[in-house]
Design a protein around this motif. Structure first.
Motif, short mmCIF file in Angstrom:
data_model
loop_
_atom_site.label_atom_id
_atom_site.label_comp_id
_atom_site.label_asym_id
_atom_site.label_seq_id
_atom_site.Cartn_x
_atom_site.Cartn_y
_atom_site.Cartn_z
N GLY A 43 3.58 -3.06 -31.48
CA GLY A 43 3.17 -4.44 -31.75
C GLY A 43 4.26 -5.46 -31.45
O GLY A 43 4.29 -6.52 -32.06
N LEU A 44 5.12 -5.16 -30.49
CA LEU A 44 6.22 -6.05 -30.15
C LEU A 44 6.05 -6.61 -28.75
O LEU A 44 5.47 -5.96 -27.88
N PRO A 45 6.57 -7.81 -28.50
CA PRO A 45 6.51 -8.37 -27.15
C PRO A 45 7.34 -7.53 -26.18
O PRO A 45 8.38 -7.00 -26.56
N SER A 46 6.87 -7.41 -24.94
CA SER A 46 7.54 -6.49 -24.02
C SER A 46 8.01 -7.13 -22.73
O SER A 46 8.72 -6.47 -21.96
N GLU A 47 7.67 -8.38 -22.46
CA GLU A 47 7.97 -8.95 -21.14
C GLU A 47 9.47 -8.97 -20.83
O GLU A 47 9.91 -8.44 -19.80
N SER A 48 10.28 -9.57 -21.69
CA SER A 48 11.72 -9.62 -21.44
C SER A 48 12.33 -8.23 -21.43
O SER A 48 13.16 -7.91 -20.57
N ALA A 49 11.91 -7.39 -22.36
CA ALA A 49 12.44 -6.02 -22.43
C ALA A 49 12.10 -5.25 -21.16
O ALA A 49 12.94 -4.50 -20.65
N GLU A 55 15.89 -3.59 -14.62
CA GLU A 55 17.19 -3.83 -13.97
C GLU A 55 18.21 -2.75 -14.33
O GLU A 55 18.91 -2.24 -13.46
N LEU A 56 18.30 -2.41 -15.61
CA LEU A 56 19.27 -1.39 -16.02
C LEU A 56 18.93 -0.02 -15.47
O LEU A 56 19.82 0.74 -15.06
N ALA A 57 17.65 0.32 -15.45
CA ALA A 57 17.23 1.62 -14.90
C ALA A 57 17.45 1.66 -13.39
O ALA A 57 17.86 2.70 -12.85
N LEU A 116 22.56 -10.51 -13.75
CA LEU A 116 22.32 -11.92 -14.07
C LEU A 116 21.00 -12.08 -14.82
O LEU A 116 20.89 -12.89 -15.75
N ILE A 117 20.01 -11.28 -14.43
CA ILE A 117 18.72 -11.30 -15.13
C ILE A 117 18.90 -10.77 -16.54
O ILE A 117 18.38 -11.35 -17.50
N VAL A 118 19.64 -9.68 -16.69
CA VAL A 118 19.90 -9.12 -18.03
C VAL A 118 20.61 -10.17 -18.88
O VAL A 118 20.24 -10.40 -20.03
#
Length: 145
Positions: A43-49, A55-57, A116-118
């Motif tokens: 039940g958590l927002p996921s867009e930014s994550a 990017e990290l992966a 930069l995105i992170v």
């Protein structure tokens, strides 16, 4: 944005998801899809994550790849914070420290903007070395703004 280079002790967690993935484009894509699925189930927002994990992966698959060794994705929710960790087996290949990330000199370059995105999406992020030969790049997002 506040940035830190090393956090010695992760906070206690309410929910945790950890998975090992192959250091390939397919593994990086699966990391993003699993993030969206688990955060949605929680039940958590996921867009930014999802962007941060992508990017990290991708970095773990390109810069942290060692033949025969997987990278690890961890999602941990503690209180009002989501912590994302991507651990690879190339501790000798560390990304720039938070605050030292720069855009590529070539404005038309097709890569070089991931951290930069992170930095833009995370409230905190950093690098934790070790144990040898590993390193963990982590990001935290405040869930309540």
């Amino acid at each position: 944005m506040n940035q830190e280079n090393v956090r010695t002790q992760p906070p206690s967690t309410d929910r945790v998801f950890t998975v090992l993935l192959s250091p390939t484009r397919r593994g990086a894509r699966l990391a993003r899809l699993l993030t969206v699925a688990h955060l949605g189930a929680w039940g958590l927002p996921s867009e930014s994550a999802a962007h941060i994990v992508a990017e990290l992966a991708a970095n773990a698959s390109v810069h942290g790849r060692v033949q025969g060794r997987d990278f690890q994705l961890t999602l941990a929710v503690s209180g009002r914070t989501l912590r994302i960790e991507v651990t690879d087996t190339r501790g000798d290949s560390a990304p720039p420290c938070p605050g030292a990330v720069k855009a590529p000199e070539d404005n038309y370059a097709e890569n070089g903007r991931g951290l930069l995105i992170v930095e833009a999406l995370a409230d905190h992020w950093g690098i934790t070395p070790g144990p040898v030969p590993r390193k963990t790049v982590w990001a935290e997002i405040d869930l309540v703004r």
